[in-house]
Every structure is written in C-alpha cells, then in structure tokens.
Design a protein around this motif. Structure first.
Motif, mmCIF file in Angstrom:
data_model
loop_
_atom_site.group_PDB
_atom_site.id
_atom_site.type_symbol
_atom_site.label_atom_id
_atom_site.label_comp_id
_atom_site.label_asym_id
_atom_site.label_seq_id
_atom_site.Cartn_x
_atom_site.Cartn_y
_atom_site.Cartn_z
ATOM 1 N N ILE A 211 0.839 -1.201 0.000
ATOM 2 C CA ILE A 211 0.000 0.000 0.000
ATOM 3 C C ILE A 211 0.874 1.250 0.000
ATOM 4 N N ASN A 212 1.872 1.269 0.858
ATOM 5 C CA ASN A 212 2.758 2.437 0.941
ATOM 6 C C ASN A 212 3.543 2.642 -0.354
ATOM 7 N N ALA A 213 3.903 1.545 -1.003
ATOM 8 C CA ALA A 213 4.677 1.653 -2.244
ATOM 9 C C ALA A 213 3.856 2.246 -3.385
ATOM 10 N N LEU A 214 2.545 1.999 -3.392
ATOM 11 C CA LEU A 214 1.706 2.409 -4.530
ATOM 12 C C LEU A 214 0.805 3.606 -4.242
ATOM 13 N N TYR A 235 -4.065 -5.680 10.135
ATOM 14 C CA TYR A 235 -5.169 -5.468 9.200
ATOM 15 C C TYR A 235 -5.750 -4.051 9.358
ATOM 16 N N ASN A 236 -5.903 -3.619 10.600
ATOM 17 C CA ASN A 236 -6.461 -2.280 10.841
ATOM 18 C C ASN A 236 -5.528 -1.183 10.328
ATOM 19 N N GLU A 237 -4.218 -1.411 10.431
ATOM 20 C CA GLU A 237 -3.257 -0.456 9.857
ATOM 21 C C GLU A 237 -3.444 -0.361 8.344
ATOM 22 N N GLU A 244 -7.436 6.267 3.224
ATOM 23 C CA GLU A 244 -6.867 7.574 2.908
ATOM 24 C C GLU A 244 -6.532 7.729 1.426
ATOM 25 N N ASN A 245 -6.744 6.651 0.646
ATOM 26 C CA ASN A 245 -6.379 6.665 -0.772
ATOM 27 C C ASN A 245 -7.549 6.220 -1.642
ATOM 28 N N ASP A 246 -7.985 7.092 -2.545
ATOM 29 C CA ASP A 246 -9.151 6.809 -3.383
ATOM 30 C C ASP A 246 -8.901 5.694 -4.398
#
Length: 362
Positions: A211-214, A235-237, A244-246
C-alpha cells in the motif's frame, strides 16, 4: 479402493489460506482418480481403522499432527508447506521482533503457540509438543513420516538443511484448476487494469508495504483476503491507509469463480511477501493473463523462473518499480504455457497417488 485420511490445521476454514486450496483441490482430484479421500480438521476425533494411509499438511504446525501419529499405527506422508517466518519476525518490530534477534525461529514459533494458548484459548493438543518444544516436534514428525511431499526441490533442501532429517521425498507441485481459471471466463470490468493482491492479510504477506509503495501512483490497487486472526492490528493499519487513498480498496475473501473474473480483467498480481513457498494466487493470476510480481524469498524462482517480476519486501522502491514494470509490459504468455503444462491439479493428484503407492507397496 484405497482409503486416504487427510488431516489439516484446526484453522483451515476459519482462516483460509493457500493450504486450504491445496488440500481441498488435491482431495477433489484424487477422487477423480478413484481414491476414497476424507478431510478432517486436526482436533476432530477419527476412527483410523477405516483408512490405509494418513496425509498431513503444514509441518510447521506439528501440534496438529502429533496426536494422530502417536495414536495411530498408520503409515503417513506430510505435505510440508515449509514456510520460514524468521526474516519477517526480525523485521516486524515490537516484542516478537526483538526476541527474534536473540532467539532461534523454532523457539519463536514455540513462544507464539504458547501465546495463542494464553491469549486466544488455542489449545495445545500434544504433551509432546509442550514438553519437547517446536524444533524437536518438527523433527519427530519428519523422521516418522514415510515420505515428505514438498511443493518444490528448493523447499525440501531448505527443510533438510534446517532440521537435518533424512526422510525421502517426492516433489508434489502446487497448481491451478484449469476449469475454474479458463479462457472462457468473462472479465469483471470493474477491475479493468487493476493491480490485485490476493492472500490472507497478515504481516508475512506484506500488504502494508505494498500500500505504501503504490499510494502515490495512479494505479488502482485491490487487496483481496481475510485478516489472519492473530494479525487484526496489522489489518487495521492496512485498512486505515487504504481509506486515505481513493485508488485503493480491500475486499473480503471471495470464491474462486469470482476471483477468476477479477483476475481476467486485471493487469498485475503482486505478492511482495517476506516468504512464499509458491504463492498459489500468483499461479492463478498468471493463468488468467496477469503479469505477476513476486518475492524472491522462498521457492518462487523454481516455479516462475525469469517469467515474473521480482521485488524485495523491505524496499518500497523495489516493490513500486517491479509493479510499474509489470504494469507496462506485455503479458507473459510463456508463463501461462508453463503453468498449463506443469502446474495443474491433475498432475498434483497423479504425483500424490504415486507417493501413496510408494509408501503402501514397500
């Protein structure tokens, strides 16, 4: 008719993973060969007298295996599914991360089993495991097995290098169901050109780094899977960051027919895991015309050779680069051809039956 007793981990269905597919599909295709197969969960009561041979899965869960081999005189084989959590544990932070820098991986697995017992009430089935520990239990199971059935030569070599056992083996590859994952599947256009990641949501699968990479790209990321019961915080993280990302979403575990249509519409499937023996979802995605991004850690290169895009799980730039390259490259049709030739459940069932016959006809 040969009667086979398959025994799986207690959480096989409540926390489904690649082994859930492996066990159910192997049983299904053995039945097509005329073999009588029944699948039980590790803590069920079983009448062993009805069967000719036992088949266990997940040698890293020896407490699910020990009670049965101590009670029954039946010959048995083990599909090892030998996942190594050690590098992930060292990188996870927190108490376990610290302990992983000073304790062996076997001691960590033993501590985790005790912690699950205290925290979640997950019972320990075998006094042997409780008294002897994880490493001795794994070695005992392996030494008593008539045959080990790793998914690759690489997996077997890793196992014997770590545990020093001399039990013989037969490679039984992981596979895809070519009826479910076929060219006749219609793509689910809602996922057109998505980047997909399918797997249980847990630290080892490394979805958070994905997630952080993309998150700063224009790619649409869909993560499909249930959270592992012991990784709810993780999982909650993931969920918080996704919200926060559409261009990102998480979908619960879905059936294989729906999954096939999603793969068919997508462009890339990525498993940036800390470790994979194979990554069943990578095989399934590749057969449905996705380029695949995988970890080089584990046994993936024996399966995917130079036909996949590889990334380092601890390096966000490496993950991003591999995904972008996979997204912008034509589909690797040669990988699809390799899978259809080598990695289908019909072949897996044939090799499994060969293993049974080797044991029973000694």
């Amino acid at each position: 008719m040969m009667k086979v007793l398959m025994i799986a981990r207690r959480t096989l269905n409540s926390s489904p993973g690649g082994d859930t597919v492996q066990i159910n599909s192997t049983a299904q295709y053995l039945k097509l060969l005329g073999i009588d197969v029944e699948v039980f969960i590790g803590d069920e009561e079983i009448d062993y007298s009805k069967y000719d041979i036992m088949h266990f899965f997940n040698i890293i869960r020896p407490d699910d295996i020990l009670p049965h081999i101590l009670k029954s005189k039946l010959p048995f084989v083990v599909s090892t599914i030998f996942v190594d959590y050690s590098e992930y544990e060292k990188n996870r932070g927190g108490t376990l991360g610290f302990l992983s820098t000073i304790l062996s991986s076997d001691k960590i697995e033993y501590l985790k089993a005790i912690a699950r017992y205290i925290k979640n009430g997950d019972k320990i089935n075998s006094k042997y495991y409780l008294l002897k520990g994880h490493r001795a239990s794994v070695k005992y199971v392996a030494s008593k097995a008539n045959l080990l059935l790793p998914n690759s030569h690489s997996e077997y070599n890793r196992f014997i290098n770590k545990y020093g056992v001399t039990t013989p083996y037969l490679k039984v590859p992981n596979a895809i169901d070519k009826l479910t994952f076929s060219d006749n599947i219609k793509p689910n256009e809602k996922f057109k050109n998505h980047v997909i990641s399918v797997g249980r949501i847990e630290g080892r699968k490394n979805q958070l780094n994905l997630i952080n990479a993309l998150k700063d790209t224009d790619l649409f990321l869909t993560i499909i899977g249930k959270p592992s019961p012991n990784h709810i915080g993780y999982y909650n993280e993931c969920l918080k960051l996704i919200e926060e990302n559409d261009n990102m979403q998480i979908i619960d575990h879905i059936n294989h027919n729906e999954l096939a249509s999603i793969f068919k519409a997508s462009k890339v499937h990525v498993l940036p895991s800390w470790f994979e023996t194979t990554g069943l979802s990578s095989l399934e995605a590749a057969i449905m015309d996705c380029n695949i991004v995988v970890t080089p850690k584990g046994d993936t290169e024996e399966y995917f050779k130079d036909l996949a895009f590889y990334c380092q799980p601890d390096d966000l730039e490496s993950i991003k680069k591999a995904v972008m390259e996979a997204f912008n490259q034509p589909i690797q049709n040669s990988l699809k051809e390799l899978i259809l030739k080598e990695y289908i459940w019909e072949n897996t069932a044939q090799e499994t039956l060969k293993a049974y016959n080797l044991v029973l006809n000694k």
